[in-house]
Design a protein around this motif. Structure first.
Motif, PDB file in Angstrom:
ATOM      1  N   TYR A 177       0.822  -1.204   0.000  1.00 34.14           N
ATOM      2  CA  TYR A 177       0.000   0.000   0.000  1.00 34.14           C
ATOM      3  C   TYR A 177       0.859   1.257   0.000  1.00 34.14           C
ATOM      4  CZ  TYR A 177      -3.364   3.574   1.158  1.00 34.14           C
ATOM      5  OH  TYR A 177      -4.124   4.709   1.119  1.00 34.14           O
ATOM      6  N   TYR A 178       1.870   1.317   0.863  1.00 30.11           N
ATOM      7  CA  TYR A 178       2.779   2.469   0.837  1.00 30.11           C
ATOM      8  C   TYR A 178       3.325   2.662  -0.577  1.00 30.11           C
ATOM      9  CZ  TYR A 178       3.083   2.540   5.995  1.00 30.11           C
ATOM     10  OH  TYR A 178       2.807   2.630   7.340  1.00 30.11           O
ATOM     11  N   HIS A 179       3.697   1.553  -1.209  1.00 31.43           N
ATOM     12  CA  HIS A 179       4.305   1.622  -2.538  1.00 31.43           C
ATOM     13  C   HIS A 179       3.328   2.125  -3.589  1.00 31.43           C
ATOM     14  CE1 HIS A 179       6.012  -0.138  -6.344  1.00 31.43           C
ATOM     15  NE2 HIS A 179       7.116   0.347  -5.797  1.00 31.43           N
ATOM     16  N   SER A 180       2.051   1.844  -3.391  1.00 32.84           N
ATOM     17  CA  SER A 180       1.050   2.237  -4.394  1.00 32.84           C
ATOM     18  C   SER A 180       0.741   3.733  -4.351  1.00 32.84           C
ATOM     19  CB  SER A 180      -0.251   1.453  -4.175  1.00 32.84           C
ATOM     20  OG  SER A 180      -0.929   1.907  -3.000  1.00 32.84           O
ATOM     21  N   ILE A 181       1.129   4.389  -3.257  1.00 30.90           N
ATOM     22  CA  ILE A 181       0.918   5.836  -3.118  1.00 30.90           C
ATOM     23  C   ILE A 181       2.232   6.532  -3.422  1.00 30.90           C
ATOM     24  CG2 ILE A 181       0.075   7.666  -1.609  1.00 30.90           C
ATOM     25  CD1 ILE A 181      -1.978   5.503  -2.024  1.00 30.90           C
ATOM     26  N   ASP A 182       2.178   7.655  -4.064  1.00 34.81           N
ATOM     27  CA  ASP A 182       3.389   8.351  -4.498  1.00 34.81           C
ATOM     28  C   ASP A 182       4.010   9.123  -3.334  1.00 34.81           C
ATOM     29  OD1 ASP A 182       5.375   9.458  -6.010  1.00 34.81           O
ATOM     30  OD2 ASP A 182       4.122  11.016  -6.898  1.00 34.81           O
ATOM     31  N   VAL A 183       4.551   8.374  -2.350  1.00 40.72           N
ATOM     32  CA  VAL A 183       5.209   9.009  -1.204  1.00 40.72           C
ATOM     33  C   VAL A 183       6.602   8.419  -1.027  1.00 40.72           C
ATOM     34  CG1 VAL A 183       3.116   9.624   0.051  1.00 40.72           C
ATOM     35  CG2 VAL A 183       4.102   7.360   0.373  1.00 40.72           C
ATOM     36  N   PHE A 184       7.489   9.248  -0.499  1.00 42.50           N
ATOM     37  CA  PHE A 184       8.858   8.859  -0.157  1.00 42.50           C
ATOM     38  C   PHE A 184       9.720   8.561  -1.380  1.00 42.50           C
ATOM     39  CE2 PHE A 184       6.699   7.122   3.861  1.00 42.50           C
ATOM     40  CZ  PHE A 184       6.868   8.318   4.536  1.00 42.50           C
ATOM     41  N   GLY A 185       9.359   9.062  -2.541  1.00 40.37           N
ATOM     42  CA  GLY A 185      10.247   8.957  -3.688  1.00 40.37           C
ATOM     43  C   GLY A 185      10.110   7.653  -4.443  1.00 40.37           C
ATOM     44  N   GLU A 186      11.237   7.211  -5.015  1.00 42.03           N
ATOM     45  CA  GLU A 186      11.253   6.023  -5.876  1.00 42.03           C
ATOM     46  C   GLU A 186      11.917   4.877  -5.120  1.00 42.03           C
ATOM     47  OE1 GLU A 186       9.835   5.954  -8.744  1.00 42.03           O
ATOM     48  OE2 GLU A 186       9.573   8.079  -9.241  1.00 42.03           O
ATOM     49  N   TRP A 187      11.133   3.875  -4.759  1.00 41.70           N
ATOM     50  CA  TRP A 187      11.675   2.698  -4.068  1.00 41.70           C
ATOM     51  C   TRP A 187      10.860   1.477  -4.478  1.00 41.70           C
ATOM     52  CZ3 TRP A 187       8.118   0.491  -0.653  1.00 41.70           C
ATOM     53  CH2 TRP A 187       7.044   1.317  -0.294  1.00 41.70           C
ATOM     54  N   SER A 188      11.496   0.345  -4.421  1.00 40.88           N
ATOM     55  CA  SER A 188      10.911  -0.872  -4.983  1.00 40.88           C
ATOM     56  C   SER A 188      10.472  -1.847  -3.899  1.00 40.88           C
ATOM     57  CB  SER A 188      11.939  -1.573  -5.871  1.00 40.88           C
ATOM     58  OG  SER A 188      13.112  -1.879  -5.119  1.00 40.88           O
ATOM     59  N   LEU A 189       9.580  -2.729  -4.274  1.00 39.79           N
ATOM     60  CA  LEU A 189       9.249  -3.887  -3.457  1.00 39.79           C
ATOM     61  C   LEU A 189      10.201  -5.025  -3.798  1.00 39.79           C
ATOM     62  CD1 LEU A 189       5.361  -3.783  -3.800  1.00 39.79           C
ATOM     63  CD2 LEU A 189       6.695  -3.127  -1.785  1.00 39.79           C
ATOM     64  N   PRO A 190      10.453  -5.951  -2.874  1.00 41.06           N
ATOM     65  CA  PRO A 190      11.363  -7.067  -3.174  1.00 41.06           C
ATOM     66  C   PRO A 190      10.890  -7.866  -4.379  1.00 41.06           C
ATOM     67  CG  PRO A 190      10.928  -6.933  -0.823  1.00 41.06           C
ATOM     68  CD  PRO A 190       9.990  -5.969  -1.478  1.00 41.06           C
ATOM     69  N   ASP A 191      11.849  -8.276  -5.186  1.00 40.67           N
ATOM     70  CA  ASP A 191      11.533  -9.008  -6.413  1.00 40.67           C
ATOM     71  C   ASP A 191      12.673  -9.994  -6.675  1.00 40.67           C
ATOM     72  OD1 ASP A 191      10.935  -9.952  -8.915  1.00 40.67           O
ATOM     73  OD2 ASP A 191      10.814  -7.991  -9.884  1.00 40.67           O
ATOM     74  N   ARG A 192      12.368 -11.278  -6.659  1.00 42.62           N
ATOM     75  CA  ARG A 192      13.372 -12.315  -6.913  1.00 42.62           C
ATOM     76  C   ARG A 192      13.013 -13.122  -8.165  1.00 42.62           C
ATOM     77  NH1 ARG A 192      13.773 -11.777  -1.281  1.00 42.62           N
ATOM     78  NH2 ARG A 192      15.933 -11.965  -0.513  1.00 42.62           N
ATOM     79  N   SER A 193      12.425 -12.455  -9.130  1.00 37.66           N
ATOM     80  CA  SER A 193      11.896 -13.159 -10.295  1.00 37.66           C
ATOM     81  C   SER A 193      12.958 -13.576 -11.308  1.00 37.66           C
ATOM     82  CB  SER A 193      10.842 -12.292 -10.991  1.00 37.66           C
ATOM     83  OG  SER A 193      11.413 -11.060 -11.420  1.00 37.66           O
ATOM     84  N   SER A 194      14.205 -13.117 -11.134  1.00 37.30           N
ATOM     85  CA  SER A 194      15.282 -13.535 -12.038  1.00 37.30           C
ATOM     86  C   SER A 194      16.529 -13.746 -11.199  1.00 37.30           C
ATOM     87  CB  SER A 194      15.537 -12.469 -13.100  1.00 37.30           C
ATOM     88  OG  SER A 194      16.182 -11.332 -12.536  1.00 37.30           O
ATOM     89  N   PRO A 195      17.513 -14.491 -11.727  1.00 42.92           N
ATOM     90  CA  PRO A 195      18.762 -14.695 -10.962  1.00 42.92           C
ATOM     91  C   PRO A 195      19.436 -13.385 -10.580  1.00 42.92           C
ATOM     92  CG  PRO A 195      18.654 -16.241 -12.780  1.00 42.92           C
ATOM     93  CD  PRO A 195      17.502 -15.292 -12.970  1.00 42.92           C
ATOM     94  N   ALA A 196      19.428 -12.413 -11.492  1.00 43.30           N
ATOM     95  CA  ALA A 196      20.083 -11.141 -11.192  1.00 43.30           C
ATOM     96  C   ALA A 196      19.360 -10.403 -10.074  1.00 43.30           C
ATOM     97  CB  ALA A 196      20.134 -10.272 -12.444  1.00 43.30           C
ATOM     98  N   LYS A 197      18.021 -10.369 -10.127  1.00 39.15           N
ATOM     99  CA  LYS A 197      17.259  -9.699  -9.077  1.00 39.15           C
ATOM    100  C   LYS A 197      17.432 -10.438  -7.752  1.00 39.15           C
ATOM    101  CE  LYS A 197      13.734  -7.541 -11.994  1.00 39.15           C
ATOM    102  NZ  LYS A 197      12.289  -7.463 -12.338  1.00 39.15           N
ATOM    103  N   ARG A 198      17.489 -11.760  -7.813  1.00 40.31           N
ATOM    104  CA  ARG A 198      17.682 -12.529  -6.598  1.00 40.31           C
ATOM    105  C   ARG A 198      19.033 -12.211  -5.966  1.00 40.31           C
ATOM    106  NH1 ARG A 198      16.265 -16.909  -8.546  1.00 40.31           N
ATOM    107  NH2 ARG A 198      18.248 -17.933  -9.034  1.00 40.31           N
ATOM    108  N   TRP A 199      20.046 -12.051  -6.802  1.00 37.63           N
ATOM    109  CA  TRP A 199      21.382 -11.706  -6.304  1.00 37.63           C
ATOM    110  C   TRP A 199      21.362 -10.351  -5.587  1.00 37.63           C
ATOM    111  CZ3 TRP A 199      24.659  -7.617  -7.450  1.00 37.63           C
ATOM    112  CH2 TRP A 199      25.966  -7.729  -6.983  1.00 37.63           C
ATOM    113  N   ILE A 200      20.677  -9.373  -6.182  1.00 41.39           N
ATOM    114  CA  ILE A 200      20.600  -8.051  -5.556  1.00 41.39           C
ATOM    115  C   ILE A 200      19.830  -8.131  -4.241  1.00 41.39           C
ATOM    116  CG2 ILE A 200      19.637  -5.736  -5.789  1.00 41.39           C
ATOM    117  CD1 ILE A 200      20.219  -5.909  -8.788  1.00 41.39           C
ATOM    118  N   GLU A 201      18.679  -8.790  -4.244  1.00 39.56           N
ATOM    119  CA  GLU A 201      17.866  -8.876  -3.030  1.00 39.56           C
ATOM    120  C   GLU A 201      18.613  -9.603  -1.914  1.00 39.56           C
ATOM    121  OE1 GLU A 201      15.188  -7.360  -2.451  1.00 39.56           O
ATOM    122  OE2 GLU A 201      14.337  -6.864  -4.404  1.00 39.56           O
TER     123      GLU A 201
END
Length: 892
Positions: A482-506
């Motif tokens: 819900y916080y993410h769906s509202i345009d507050v606190f700038g640009e930030w992401s929800l966790p996402d492990r859908s690819s090996p590269a994203k999993r490595w970052i997370e």
């Protein structure tokens, strides 16, 4: 009549449509469920632009669909005047895991018997929660004159105490003169008056018993909730003494507790570690012989806190034994370090203290009272903020005293002098000490306490529960999605492990957070002035952080670890990240910033002493990192801090941030695009959204328009250094007529992008948008690109991974895949990431105790790597290659 019926029908239809068009917002406990059946809680909720208007009512429901009375208020506005953030307060049953709040015109209020009431009298305020009645004088030495339960006084004379010692202890063990200062309340303000919550703010200063000196201003807020017995206190002290003379020997809160019952029906309690409890009667009814009443052993009942017969009810032998057994008058729990406390007691002032117990980490609650009433007090972060103590005295007399010491008098005096009398240069120790500026005068410290009036001796389980409540303030929050769906606190992401590269970052994001969580514990980053901060740089040779080397010691928000922690909580909802971020916000907003005096509104750069560095800047005091805690929790003290810095530029004009390095100019002060101006922009953005007053917006636009008139915009001049006039908000080209670079301004490393990302959608201003977009697009551009745009070859910035979110933002705005690829390459191929997360174990005798270290980690690098990862995954995740170079174990 027909017209009236049609009107009523239309209103009903409109209300139904309204309810359907407004989503229900889920709320969950930020930590484990509260352990009290009913708890008072306050929280904030963001709303979509245009959805909520001023004065909107709300409906709160639990999981069973039952309505709960809720008190609501506006915290911030969107530019169109609609409500951006609302604050709410309610008393909720903690057996429910989640709740729902919905905009609704149904005015569901507490029943009259459940409403909190605030009554103003000539000299005081009377607050009735329904379970306690509290009298608060409008002035004088008492914060709370009395607390009653069912008309029976259980506590009196709640006041503040400070002990000032004139100078440090000597090597010979002699202590200079000490004097007690008592709090004097100058102003009392009712900030909220129910029906669910009341907030009372008291401001004043401590006055010496001799009456010839005033020191240590204070700001205290008391929080009351309907039908609740507990009182929450948020206590702030400001140090305004002479660091060489005024040493605080004790800082505490005192209450008197009437003792009406016979001595053996009086009790003292202290909480220990976790669920541990030390509990004893003032006069234990046990010795060489035991005592019985009508054939029944009563000692076990007595120790449990139950009423036992008065002395005259026993036979002659029983009365004799009671007359002979020792009764204890004074008690103390002293937390001398983060890992040890002692409990002592004595019978009178002419007799010795004896050891009564010990442990590691007390949860910080003490109780004194008798079987017909008493008082417990708890402190949040009691052991983390050592040296602290709880003292109970005169337990045998008609009025006992309980004192919660935030700085224990048993400890050595508070020494706020700088760590050295010699200044060490930037080149030698990364330190920028300047004469007269290594001063703590004006810094502050906030402590949260909870006061528990009692009508009887609380059971062991009840007191343990109170300790858990005072340590973990009940907090409802919205889900990350819900916080993410509202345009507050700038640009930030929800966790996402859908690819090996994203999993490595997370996985690496988690690894970095876990490492710092462990370092706080293993390196003992605790203490009254230190808790909440983390260290800046690591020494892999000594296997320790550089705690004793100039500007490499405490971080003091350098490169925004506080924003990193808040984004980590927002995206995961993890309670441990919340606790880390909360503690850092409390520390950095209070200790690292000046709240009064010549430096008010500025903060201190990182150093061995939090306040020791000569660089006093707005980048440390800025409002943006505090907004997270304020809006999520509604914490009024944090609101004070953001209000304090609205015109920090006027202080900056007196203390030019470049006074040591740049020649005098015709303008009031120098200013850098970042971190100075963008920090001020964050202050004004916050003031604008909190008040709706467009004068703050206009200050931002005055600066943006100034840049637009310069030959190369924010790239004008060397290092993006300009002149500034705080009276107008205008910025001036210093006439160097050259195209410069901005790396030295650390614009992207001190919260500038986070401020700008959020502000861009709020302003929706062509001048601002073009200025900021150009900066993001060209910050790390080649000399060829600079010549293409400006007609001049120049180095426009850095391609370090720290700056990757700038081209990423431009790529997102422009839909430019080449910029996105550049940003990911800049982030992934910096050469430092491979080393950042490497770990090794070091064992004695190379260290005192086993150490797991990341020898190449620094807080600067970790915070910036994490911020870039979180923001790039939001801005340009679709351009991230699914696989990373083979040398990285992205499948971990």
């Amino acid at each position: 009549m027909k017209i009236l019926k049609i009107f009523v029908l239309m209103c009903v239809i409109a209300s139904v449509v309204f309810a359907k068009n407004h989503e229900q917002v889920g709320l969950k406990w930020v930590k484990e469920k509260s352990i009290s059946k009913n708890v008072g809680v306050s929280w904030g909720v963001p709303w979509r632009r245009g959805e909520i208007t001023e004065g909107q009512q709300f409906l709160l429901k639990n999981t069973k669909g039952e309505n709960i009375p809720v008190q609501s208020w506006t915290m911030a506005y969107w530019p169109d005047g609609s409500v951006k953030w609302t604050g709410h307060a309610a008393v909720v049953n903690s057996k429910y895991d989640d709740f729902r709040i919905t905009p609704d015109d149904t005015d569901f209020q507490p029943e009259s018997s459940q409403r909190l009431q605030v009554k103003e009298n000539t000299n005081d305020y009377l607050i009735n929660t329904g379970t306690i009645q509290c009298t608060i004088p409008k002035s004088g030495s008492s914060l709370i004159e009395s607390v009653k339960i069912d008309g029976r006084v259980v506590a009196l004379d709640g006041r503040l105490i400070t002990i000032i010692q004139k100078g440090p202890d000597t090597y010979a063990g002699k202590s200079p003169e000490k004097q007690i200062f008592r709090g004097k309340v100058n102003t009392v303000t009712i900030e909220q008056d129910g029906p669910v919550r009341a907030v009372v703010r008291m401001q004043g200063i401590h006055v010496a018993e001799s009456g010839d000196q005033e020191l240590i201003p204070f700001n205290v807020r008391l929080y009351f909730y309907s039908n609740q017995k507990s009182i929450r206190m948020v206590h702030t002290m400001i140090y305004d003494g002479d660091q060489n003379e005024d040493f605080i020997r004790g800082l505490g809160v005192h209450f008197s507790v009437p003792m009406r019952e016979e001595v053996h029906n009086r009790h003292v309690r202290f909480t220990g570690k976790n669920k541990g409890l030390w509990a004893e009667p003032v006069q234990p009814l046990y010795g060489r012989r035991s005592i019985r009443y009508k054939g029944e052993e009563i000692y076990q009942k007595q120790v449990a806190g139950e009423r036992v017969p008065d002395k005259d009810d026993y036979d002659k032998e029983g009365q004799y034994l009671i007359s002979e057994w020792a009764a204890w008058n004074d008690y103390r729990l002293y937390q001398s370090s983060s890992d040890g406390f002692l409990i002592k007691k004595r019978t009178n002032e002419q007799s010795t203290w004896i050891d009564a117990g010990s442990g590691t980490r007390s949860t910080g609650v003490g109780f004194v009272g008798d079987v017909s009433g008493g008082l417990a007090i708890g402190v949040k972060d009691f052991w983390e903020s050592y040296p602290s103590s709880i003292e109970i005295h005169h337990a045998r007399e008609s009025s006992a005293g309980i004192e919660m010491w935030m700085w224990a008098p048993q400890h050595t005096p508070m020494d706020l002098r700088h760590y050295d009398t010699t200044a060490h240069s930037l080149e030698a120790s990364y330190e920028d000490v300047q004469e007269g500026l290594s001063t703590p005068k004006g810094i502050a410290r906030t402590t949260e306490l909870t006061i528990y009036p009692e009508s009887e001796v609380p059971s062991d389980s009840q007191l343990v529960h109170k300790a858990q409540l005072s340590r973990n303030t009940p907090q409802l929050v919205c889900p990350p999605e819900y916080y993410h769906s509202i345009d507050v606190f700038g640009e930030w992401s929800l966790p996402d492990r859908s690819s090996p590269a994203k999993r490595w970052i997370e996985n690496n994001l988690e690894k970095g957070l876990e490492y710092y969580k462990q370092q706080i514990e293993r390196r003992n980053w605790y203490g009254f002035w230190d808790y909440g901060d983390i260290m800046h740089s690591y020494d892999p040779v000594r296997h320790t952080w550089r705690y004793d080397i100039g500007g490499f010691a405490w971080a003091n928000t350098e490169l925004m670890p506080d924003i990193w922690l808040w984004y980590s909580f927002l995206r995961t909802g993890d309670p441990e990240y919340y606790r880390m971020a909360e503690a850092m916000t409390r520390h950095c907003g209070e200790v690292d910033v000046y709240h009064m005096g010549k430096l008010k509104g500025l903060g201190s750069r990182h150093n061995v002493s939090h306040w020791g560095d000569g660089a006093k800047e707005v980048r440390i005091s800025q409002a943006f990192p505090k907004r997270f805690y304020y809006y999520i929790t509604t914490d009024e003290r944090t609101g004070d801090l953001m209000k304090e810095v609205r015109r920090a530029d006027t202080t900056m004009a007196k203390w030019d941030p470049l006074r040591k390095y740049e020649p005098e100019i015709e303008y009031p002060t120098h200013i850098r695009f970042g971190p100075d101006w963008l920090a001020l922009v964050g202050n004004w953005m916050t003031a604008w959204e909190r008040t709706g007053d467009e004068k703050w917006k206009n200050r931002i636009l005055a600066g943006a328009e100034s840049f637009s008139e310069m030959p190369y915009g924010v790239f004008t001049g060397d290092g993006a250094i300009f002149g500034y006039d705080p009276a107008t908000g205008k910025i001036y080209d210093l006439g160097e007529e050259e195209l410069g670079h901005t790396e030295t301004t650390i614009v992207a490393l001190q919260g500038g992008p986070e401020v700008a990302f959020e502000l861009s959608s709020l302003l929706d201003n062509t001048v601002w948008n073009e200025m900021w977009l150009q900066y993001c697009k060209l910050n790390s551009a080649s000399e060829d690109k600079a010549e293409e745009v400006f007609g001049v070859r120049a180095d426009l910035g850095s391609n370090r991974s720290d700056y990757a979110r700038l081209p990423a933002y431009a790529a997102m705005k422009l839909g430019d895949s080449s910029l996105a690829e550049q940003a990911w390459k800049q982030f992934l191929n910096s050469g430092s990431t491979e080393l950042l997360f490497q770990e090794r174990t070091v064992n004695p005798p190379d260290v005192l105790d086993r150490v797991v270290e990341q020898p190449y980690t620094s807080t600067n690098r970790m915070a910036q790597w994490s911020l870039n990862a979180i923001e790039l995954l939001e801005l340009i995740d679709q351009y991230l290659p699914p696989n990373l170079p083979n040398r990285w174990d992205y499948g971990q």
